[in-house]
Design a protein around this motif. Structure first.
Motif, short mmCIF file in Angstrom:
data_model
loop_
_atom_site.label_atom_id
_atom_site.label_comp_id
_atom_site.label_asym_id
_atom_site.label_seq_id
_atom_site.Cartn_x
_atom_site.Cartn_y
_atom_site.Cartn_z
N SER A 66 15.85 11.68 39.81
CA SER A 66 16.04 13.14 39.82
C SER A 66 14.92 13.83 40.60
CB SER A 66 16.08 13.67 38.38
OG SER A 66 17.18 13.12 37.72
N VAL A 67 13.70 13.31 40.44
CA VAL A 67 12.58 13.88 41.21
C VAL A 67 12.84 13.68 42.70
CG1 VAL A 67 10.14 13.55 41.77
CG2 VAL A 67 10.86 13.64 39.37
N GLY A 74 7.97 19.94 51.89
CA GLY A 74 6.83 20.82 51.61
C GLY A 74 6.13 20.53 50.29
N ASP A 75 6.70 19.70 49.46
CA ASP A 75 6.11 19.43 48.14
C ASP A 75 4.92 18.47 48.30
OD1 ASP A 75 5.75 18.09 45.50
OD2 ASP A 75 7.40 19.43 44.98
N PRO A 76 3.78 18.73 47.61
CA PRO A 76 2.63 17.81 47.75
C PRO A 76 3.01 16.36 47.47
CG PRO A 76 2.01 19.76 46.47
CD PRO A 76 3.49 19.88 46.74
N LEU A 77 3.92 16.11 46.54
CA LEU A 77 4.31 14.74 46.20
C LEU A 77 5.00 14.01 47.36
CD1 LEU A 77 4.66 12.58 43.96
CD2 LEU A 77 6.76 13.77 43.27
N ALA A 78 5.61 14.79 48.28
CA ALA A 78 6.37 14.19 49.38
C ALA A 78 5.51 13.30 50.27
CB ALA A 78 7.03 15.29 50.22
N ALA A 79 4.20 13.50 50.23
CA ALA A 79 3.29 12.72 51.10
C ALA A 79 3.38 11.22 50.82
CB ALA A 79 1.86 13.20 50.90
N VAL A 103 6.54 17.10 37.72
CA VAL A 103 7.45 16.93 36.57
C VAL A 103 7.13 17.94 35.47
CG1 VAL A 103 8.09 15.35 34.69
CG2 VAL A 103 7.94 14.49 37.03
N LEU A 104 5.85 18.12 35.14
CA LEU A 104 5.53 19.00 34.02
C LEU A 104 5.82 20.47 34.36
CD1 LEU A 104 2.33 17.30 32.55
CD2 LEU A 104 4.73 17.01 31.88
N GLU A 105 5.69 20.83 35.63
CA GLU A 105 5.97 22.23 36.02
C GLU A 105 7.46 22.53 36.01
OE1 GLU A 105 4.00 22.77 39.78
OE2 GLU A 105 2.03 22.55 38.80
N VAL A 110 14.15 19.04 35.48
CA VAL A 110 14.19 17.59 35.74
C VAL A 110 14.98 16.88 34.63
CG1 VAL A 110 12.80 15.48 35.90
CG2 VAL A 110 12.08 17.52 37.12
N VAL A 111 14.72 17.28 33.38
CA VAL A 111 15.43 16.64 32.26
C VAL A 111 16.93 16.97 32.34
CG1 VAL A 111 15.74 16.64 29.76
CG2 VAL A 111 13.45 16.50 30.73
#
Ligand SMILES: C[S@@+](CC[C@H](N)C(=O)[O-])C[C@H]1O[C@@H](n2cnc3c(N)ncnc32)[C@H](O)[C@@H]1O
Length: 345
Positions: A66-67, A74-79, A103-105, A110-111
Motif C-alpha cells: 500500500s505504501v 517527491g516523497d522522501p521515502l522514494a529515494a 506510515v505514521l503520518e 494506509v490501513v
C-alpha cells in the motif's frame, strides 16, 4: 506466516505481531530494503500497532504494498525505491525513519488501503518451476490446465513464455514468447526438452484480478518488492501475453468450485497446479480441495502439482500428489522461481 498464525493472535498482542514481522523478514531475504523494514518494524511498537490493524495476510505485504502503490517521486521515502529514483540509496536506518514518518503520518489512509487489498502477487517466475513437471506429465499430448489461486491467471501462459535454464556445465533455452524466465536448475540438465501444449486454460480465484484494469495492474506492480525491477518487467510482459491467450477465469473458492470446473472440461489429461496460494486457505478448504482431486482422479488422468511454502522450511516445496500435505516433495525452489533443486529419490 500462515493464515492461522495471523488469525490466532489477539489484535493487541504486539509481541506476536513482532514475531510475525521477524518471520516475514526471513522470507524477504532477497529484498534488503524490505528485510530492513520488517526487522525495524518488529522493534517499533508504534509501527506494530499500525500493522496489527491490517486484517489480511500477510499484513506486511499489504502494508508495504500500500505504501509503494501511492509513493510519488517527491516523497522522501522514494529515494530508496528504484522505480522512482534513478540512483536509489542503499538501505539504512534513514530509510526506515522515512518509512516510519510516511506510515505514521498517514496511518488511517494506509490501513484503509491495505485492508481493502489482498496479497495476490502474480509471479510468472514460478512457471519455470512448474514447467518440467507439466512437460513430463504431458509428453506429446495437449493437457488441460487449472491454476488454483490464479490471481490474474498470468501463469496460464506457461507454454507461451520463453525459458532459459542453466545448470552446472550447461544451459538450454525454450520458447520464443515473453517474458523470458531465467532459472537455475540445481540438478542434472536439461530439465525438459520441449514445451508442453495446453488444451485449455482455467484460473480459479476467490477474487480474480483483472490485469487489464489499470488499478488492479497497479496493485500487482505494487506487490513486487522494490529492488526486483526484473520481476516488474516480466510482470508487464506477462500481462501483454495474457491479452493474447484464452483463459477462463472462475471466481470462487477452489474448495467449492474445483470439481464443477473440471466437470465442464472436455476429455483429456489435466494438470491442476497451485503456486504460493493455498497457504492462504484454512485446513478445511485444503481438505476439500484434496477430496475434489481424488474424485477427479477416478475418471481422468490428472497431475496435482503444488508449489507452496511449508511452515518451518526455508524454501518453497514442490510436491506431486493428490494431497499437498501428504504428497511427495519433488523439488525445493526459490519462492519467485529463481532456482529449482530437484529431489532425486
Ligand atoms: C499470493 S497469490 C499467488 C497467485 C499465483 N498463484 C502466483 O503464484 O503468481 C494467492 C492467490 O490465491 C487466491 N486464493 C487463496 N485462497 C483461495 C481459495 N480458497 N480458492 C481460490 N483462490 C484462492 C488469492 O485470492 C490469491 O489471488
Amino acid at each position: 506466516m500462515s493464515l492461522e498464525d495471523w488469525t490466532a493472535r489477539e489484535p493487541d498482542d504486539l509481541e506476536a505481531v513482532a514475531a510475525e514481522a521477524r518471520r516475514w523478514a526471513d522470507s524477504a531475504a532477497d529484498s534488503p530494503l524490505y528485510r530492513l523494514f520488517a526487522l525495524s518494524i518488529a522493534e517499533d511498537p508504534d509501527m506494530l500497532a499500525v500493522l496489527a490493524r491490517i486484517p489480511g495476510v500477510p499484513p506486511m505485504n499489504l502494508l508495504l504494498g500500500s505504501v509503494k502503490l501511492h509513493l510519488s517521486a517527491g516523497d522522501p521515502l522514494a529515494a530508496w525505491y528504484p522505480h522512482l529514483a534513478p540512483r536509489p540509496l542503499a538501505p539504512s536506518r534513514e530509510a526506515y525513519l522515512a518509512l516510519r514518518s510516511h506510515v505514521l503520518e498517514t496511518a488511517d489512509a494506509v490501513v484503509a488501503q491495505a485492508s481493502g487489498r489482498r496479497t495476490q502477487t502474480n509471479e510468472t517466475g514460478r512457471a519455470a518451476v512448474l514447467l518440467p513437471w507439466v512437460a513430463a506429465f504431458a509428453g506429446d499430448e495437449p493437457v488441460h490446465a487449472i491454476d488454483v489461486g490464479a490471481s490474474a491467471g498470468l501463469n496460464l501462459g506457461l507454454d507461451r513464455f520463453s525459458y532459459r535454464y542453466t545448470w552446472e556445465g550447461g544451459a538450454t533455452t525454450l520458447g520464443r514468447g515473453a517474458p523470458t524466465l531465467e532459472c537455475e536448475w540445481r540438478g542434472d540438465g536439461p530439465p525438459l526438452s520441449a514445451l508442453p501444449m495446453l488444451a485449455s486454460r482455467t484460473g480459479i480465484d476467490i477474487h480474480p484480478v483483472d490485469a487489464a484494469d489499470p488499478d488492479q495492474a497497479a496493485w500487482l506492480e505494487a506487490l513486487v518488492w522494490p529492488e526486483h525491477q526484473d520481476r516488474l518487467e516480466r510482470l508487464r510482459a506477462a500481462i501483454e501475453t495474457r491479452r493474447d491467450i484464452d483463459v477462463a477465469m472462475i471466481a470462487g473458492d477452489a474448495a467449492q468450485v474445483l470439481a464443477e470446473v473440471e466437470a465442464g472440461l472436455p476429455p483429456g489429461p489435466l494438470v491442476i497446479w497451485h503456486t504460493v496460494a493455498l497457504y492462504q486457505a484454512p485446513p478445511e478448504v485444503q481438505e476439500r480441495i484434496d477430496a475434489a482431486v481424488v474424485g477427479i482422479a477416478r475418471h481422468r488422468r490428472v497431475l496435482r502439482l503444488g508449489m507452496e511454502p511449508v511452515r518451518g522450511l526455508p524454501d518453497v516445496q514442490v510436491r506431486v500428489g493428490p494431497s499437498f500435505d501428504a504428497a511427495r516433495t519433488v523439488a525445493t525452489a526459490h519462492a519467485h522461481g529463481r532456482w529449482v533443486e530437484p529431489a532425486y529419490p
